[in-house]
Design a protein around this motif. Structure first.
Motif, short mmCIF file in Angstrom:
data_model
loop_
_atom_site.label_atom_id
_atom_site.label_comp_id
_atom_site.label_asym_id
_atom_site.label_seq_id
_atom_site.Cartn_x
_atom_site.Cartn_y
_atom_site.Cartn_z
N MET A 114 0.66 -1.16 0.10
CA MET A 114 0.00 0.02 0.07
C MET A 114 0.95 1.20 -0.08
SD MET A 114 -2.67 -1.23 2.76
CE MET A 114 -3.55 -3.01 2.64
N THR A 115 0.69 2.22 -0.59
CA THR A 115 1.58 3.09 -0.95
C THR A 115 1.02 4.53 -0.60
OG1 THR A 115 0.39 3.64 -3.10
CG2 THR A 115 2.06 2.23 -3.50
N TYR A 116 1.21 4.64 0.86
CA TYR A 116 0.57 5.74 1.67
C TYR A 116 1.58 7.02 1.26
CZ TYR A 116 -2.48 2.87 4.49
OH TYR A 116 -3.72 2.16 4.65
N SER A 117 2.78 7.01 0.98
CA SER A 117 3.78 8.08 1.16
C SER A 117 3.55 8.89 -0.05
CB SER A 117 5.06 7.41 0.93
OG SER A 117 5.39 6.85 -0.26
N SER A 118 2.66 8.45 -1.03
CA SER A 118 2.28 9.35 -2.28
C SER A 118 0.83 9.24 -2.29
CB SER A 118 2.79 8.48 -3.60
OG SER A 118 2.06 7.27 -3.69
N THR A 119 0.18 9.35 -1.22
CA THR A 119 -1.48 9.44 -1.20
C THR A 119 -1.73 10.82 -0.64
OG1 THR A 119 -1.63 7.07 -1.32
CG2 THR A 119 -3.69 8.22 -0.24
N ALA A 120 -2.40 11.69 -1.01
CA ALA A 120 -2.92 13.14 -0.55
C ALA A 120 -3.49 12.82 0.87
CB ALA A 120 -4.10 13.56 -1.47
N GLY A 121 -3.12 13.49 1.81
CA GLY A 121 -3.65 13.59 3.20
C GLY A 121 -2.43 12.51 4.17
N PHE A 122 -2.00 11.75 3.41
CA PHE A 122 -0.81 10.90 4.21
C PHE A 122 0.51 11.30 3.91
CE2 PHE A 122 -4.76 8.26 4.08
CZ PHE A 122 -4.85 7.77 5.42
N GLU A 123 0.70 11.90 2.63
CA GLU A 123 2.27 11.97 2.16
C GLU A 123 2.88 12.93 2.76
OE1 GLU A 123 2.02 12.86 -1.85
OE2 GLU A 123 0.51 14.59 -1.72
N GLY A 124 2.39 14.17 3.29
CA GLY A 124 2.87 15.01 3.97
C GLY A 124 3.20 14.72 5.35
N SER A 125 4.23 15.67 6.25
CA SER A 125 4.45 15.48 7.35
C SER A 125 4.92 16.93 8.03
CB SER A 125 5.38 14.36 7.83
OG SER A 125 6.70 14.79 7.08
N GLY A 126 5.16 17.03 9.40
CA GLY A 126 5.57 17.99 9.85
C GLY A 126 4.59 19.34 9.78
N PHE A 127 5.26 20.40 10.26
CA PHE A 127 4.39 21.64 10.35
C PHE A 127 4.63 22.49 8.82
CE2 PHE A 127 4.58 21.02 14.87
CZ PHE A 127 3.21 20.98 15.29
N ASN A 128 3.57 23.02 8.60
CA ASN A 128 3.84 24.07 7.67
C ASN A 128 4.25 25.55 8.12
OD1 ASN A 128 2.82 22.88 5.29
ND2 ASN A 128 0.74 22.81 6.10
N ALA A 129 4.74 26.69 7.44
CA ALA A 129 4.83 27.73 7.85
C ALA A 129 3.97 28.39 8.87
CB ALA A 129 5.48 28.64 6.74
N ASP A 130 2.56 28.19 8.55
CA ASP A 130 1.48 29.08 9.20
C ASP A 130 1.21 28.27 10.48
OD1 ASP A 130 0.34 26.72 8.21
OD2 ASP A 130 -1.29 27.77 7.07
N GLY A 131 1.78 26.85 10.81
CA GLY A 131 1.59 26.48 12.05
C GLY A 131 0.52 25.33 11.80
N SER A 132 0.18 25.06 10.64
CA SER A 132 -0.92 23.81 10.40
C SER A 132 0.14 22.49 10.16
CB SER A 132 -1.62 23.97 8.97
OG SER A 132 -0.74 24.11 7.99
N VAL A 133 -0.63 21.61 10.22
CA VAL A 133 0.16 20.16 9.99
C VAL A 133 -0.16 19.85 8.55
CG1 VAL A 133 0.28 17.70 10.55
CG2 VAL A 133 -0.32 19.23 12.43
N ALA A 134 1.12 19.32 7.97
CA ALA A 134 0.95 19.13 6.56
C ALA A 134 0.32 17.75 6.09
CB ALA A 134 2.54 18.97 5.94
N GLY A 135 0.29 16.77 6.96
CA GLY A 135 -0.38 15.55 6.91
C GLY A 135 0.07 14.61 7.91
N PHE A 136 -0.13 13.25 7.62
CA PHE A 136 -0.17 12.33 8.72
C PHE A 136 1.33 11.54 8.53
CE2 PHE A 136 -4.62 11.65 8.48
CZ PHE A 136 -5.01 12.22 9.99
N GLY A 137 1.77 11.88 7.41
CA GLY A 137 3.19 11.14 7.14
C GLY A 137 3.53 9.65 7.24
N TRP A 138 2.41 9.11 6.59
CA TRP A 138 2.64 7.65 6.81
C TRP A 138 3.53 6.92 5.77
CZ3 TRP A 138 -2.81 4.91 7.85
CH2 TRP A 138 -3.37 5.46 8.94
N ASP A 139 4.23 6.00 6.10
CA ASP A 139 5.21 5.12 5.25
C ASP A 139 4.41 4.19 4.27
OD1 ASP A 139 7.41 6.46 6.08
OD2 ASP A 139 7.84 4.92 7.57
N ASP A 140 4.90 3.81 3.14
CA ASP A 140 4.26 2.61 2.52
C ASP A 140 4.27 1.38 3.43
OD1 ASP A 140 3.88 4.46 0.42
OD2 ASP A 140 5.68 3.71 -0.68
N ILE A 141 3.44 0.48 3.11
CA ILE A 141 3.64 -0.62 3.91
C ILE A 141 3.29 -2.20 3.19
CG2 ILE A 141 2.88 0.32 5.97
CD1 ILE A 141 0.13 -0.79 5.50
N PHE A 142 4.07 -2.90 3.68
CA PHE A 142 3.72 -4.68 3.04
C PHE A 142 2.88 -5.36 4.04
CE2 PHE A 142 4.77 -8.93 2.58
CZ PHE A 142 4.63 -9.06 1.19
#
Length: 437
Positions: free
Chosen positions: A304-332
């Motif tokens: 499953m390719t989470y690292s290239s899926t909208a909502g899961f691919e980003g991680s950390g904080f954006n410049a405005d303090g919002s969270v970029a995404g869950f930051g999940w890895d691909d899994i087997f």
């Protein structure tokens, strides 16, 4: 055919109205659908033991069912989740999420055409989700610092995400040994989150304090994708299969919220928050073996390719303090299952499922609302046929406890401040299969 048409319509209506929250076990997906498939560890890409599992895994498997077949599944799912935090100088504490048994529906129907070379069907199955319900922590000894009221912590943390798939599908026999299938996936998802870290916080000054808005007024979104599969039956004992599920592309979730900072003059003013959360593409392969009469062994691998899926691919904080995404890895995912009919009317099933953990420990803080960290599943099942037209199947699975600990990324806190997510699961399933005459 008129009766079949009415059944298909009723199935779609019931499925659309029965979507409920489920905390998933392989990433944000259930490891299996229906009592038969779940009891076999979710394995079934190359076997046709269950119509519900076939809709979930590989539409080519529809060719394995004769006549008219209807399956109705019901799952009672319970996840146990705890979040704890340790902030030197402020203290440490742990909080357990409110946890109830949650119903998860699954329904499917298939019909073999008169030419005997094509099967059509429709499935409506709950396939996953995530959620927590942590109460805010009071300012008192033993408080859980991460759950102190905003702006000191998150306050109450609540999330509820559910995912339903409605799949009109078909399978054809290109040759006696080769089956090819496809499905159009029409998805519906619902999401609610408190607080909503995807939105920029309202800050009193450049250095704070800051408040995140709420998105507990749940919104629904439709998504679309497709599924393709192929099964090759080498002989009566060995089959192999490949399946592909495209990304499920969703509309944005749109939440009505308000400014949550009581120190600002526009406190309580309307605010609209949007967030896109797709479902990842899935590559699957399976092997089916029938070494003895009445025995089926299934082995699956899924990626499953989470690292290239909208909502899961980003991680950390954006410049405005919002969270970029869950930051999940691909899994087997590895799924193993066995079924043995000890008589013409009684079957025993068992299985094992192992999933990689999609949540890196370093991102445990960002995934407090979605602690999809469990990995090892043990599954059991029993089936019996009270009549020639009715089969009843029972299933149970236990997902062993797993934990993930990571830093709290706040420069104002000591560098060794940590948060820990802990999760385990139990589920009971029942399934009814009705065969046409």
């Amino acid at each position: 055919m008129r009766t079949i048409g009415r059944s298909l319509f009723a199935l779609a209506v019931l499925g659309a109205g029965a979507a409920t929250f489920a905390s998933a076990t392989d990433g944000n997906f259930l490891h299996g659908v229906g009592a038969v498939n779940a009891a076999m560890g979710g394995a079934g890409v190359a076997t046709s033991n269950s119509l519900l599992g076939t809709f979930y895994l590989n539409p080519a498997g529809l060719m394995g069912f004769d006549g008219t077949r209807m399956e109705f599944g019901f799952e009672l799912f319970k996840a146990d989740r705890t979040v704890s935090s340790d902030i030197p100088g402020l203290g440490s504490g742990a909080t357990t999420s409110k946890s109830d048994y949650v119903p998860v529906p699954a329904m499917g129907i298939s019909y073999r055409l008169d030419n005997d070379k094509m099967v059509v069907g429709l499935g409506a199955v709950g396939i996953g989700g995530f959620g927590v319900d942590y109460p805010a922590s009071a300012f008192a000894p033993g408080a859980n610092p991460i759950l102190l009221p905003q702006p000191n912590g998150f306050g109450q943390v609540y999330s509820n995400y559910s995912l339903l798939k409605i799949a009109p599908a078909f399978a054809i026999a290109a040759s006696p040994k080769l089956w090819i299938g496809g499905a159009l996936n029409v998805d519906w998802a619902s999401l609610a989150v408190q607080p909503m870290p995807i939105a920029a916080p309202a800050c009193s000054s450049p250095t704070g304090p800051c408040y995140y808005p709420s998105a507990t007024a749940a919104d629904g979104a439709f998504g679309f994708g497709f599924q393709l599969g192929v099964t090759y039956n080498f002989n009566d004992m060995v089959s192999a299969a490949l399946a592909y599920t495209s990304p499920q592309w969703f509309d944005d979730f749109t939440f009505n919220s308000s400014n949550a900072n009581p120190e600002l003059p526009d406190y309580g003013s309307p605010l609209e928050v949007t967030f896109r959360l797709d479902a990842p593409q899935v590559f699957a392969a399976g092997l089916g073996l029938k070494p003895l009469p009445g025995m089926t062994i299934a082995v699956d691998g899924r990626y499953m390719t989470y690292s290239s899926t909208a909502g899961f691919e980003g991680s950390g904080f954006n410049a405005d303090g919002s969270v970029a995404g869950f930051g999940w890895d691909d899994i087997f995912v590895l799924a193993l299952g066995a079924e043995y009919w000890v008589s013409d009317n009684v079957a025993l099933r068992a299985g094992y499922n192992h999933s990689d953990n999609p949540v890196p420990d370093s991102l445990a803080f960002y995934n407090i609302p979605a602690p999809a960290i469990v990995q090892n599943h043990l599954t059991l099942g029993l089936g019996f046929k009270p009549t020639r037209q009715l089969q009843v199947d029972l299933g149970y699975y236990h997902v062993f406890e797993n934990t993930g600990t990571g830093p709290i990324p706040n420069p104002s806190l000591p560098p060794n401040s940590t948060v820990t997510n802990t999760m385990s699961e139990n589920s009971f399933l029942i399934q009814f299969t009705v065969l046409g005459r």
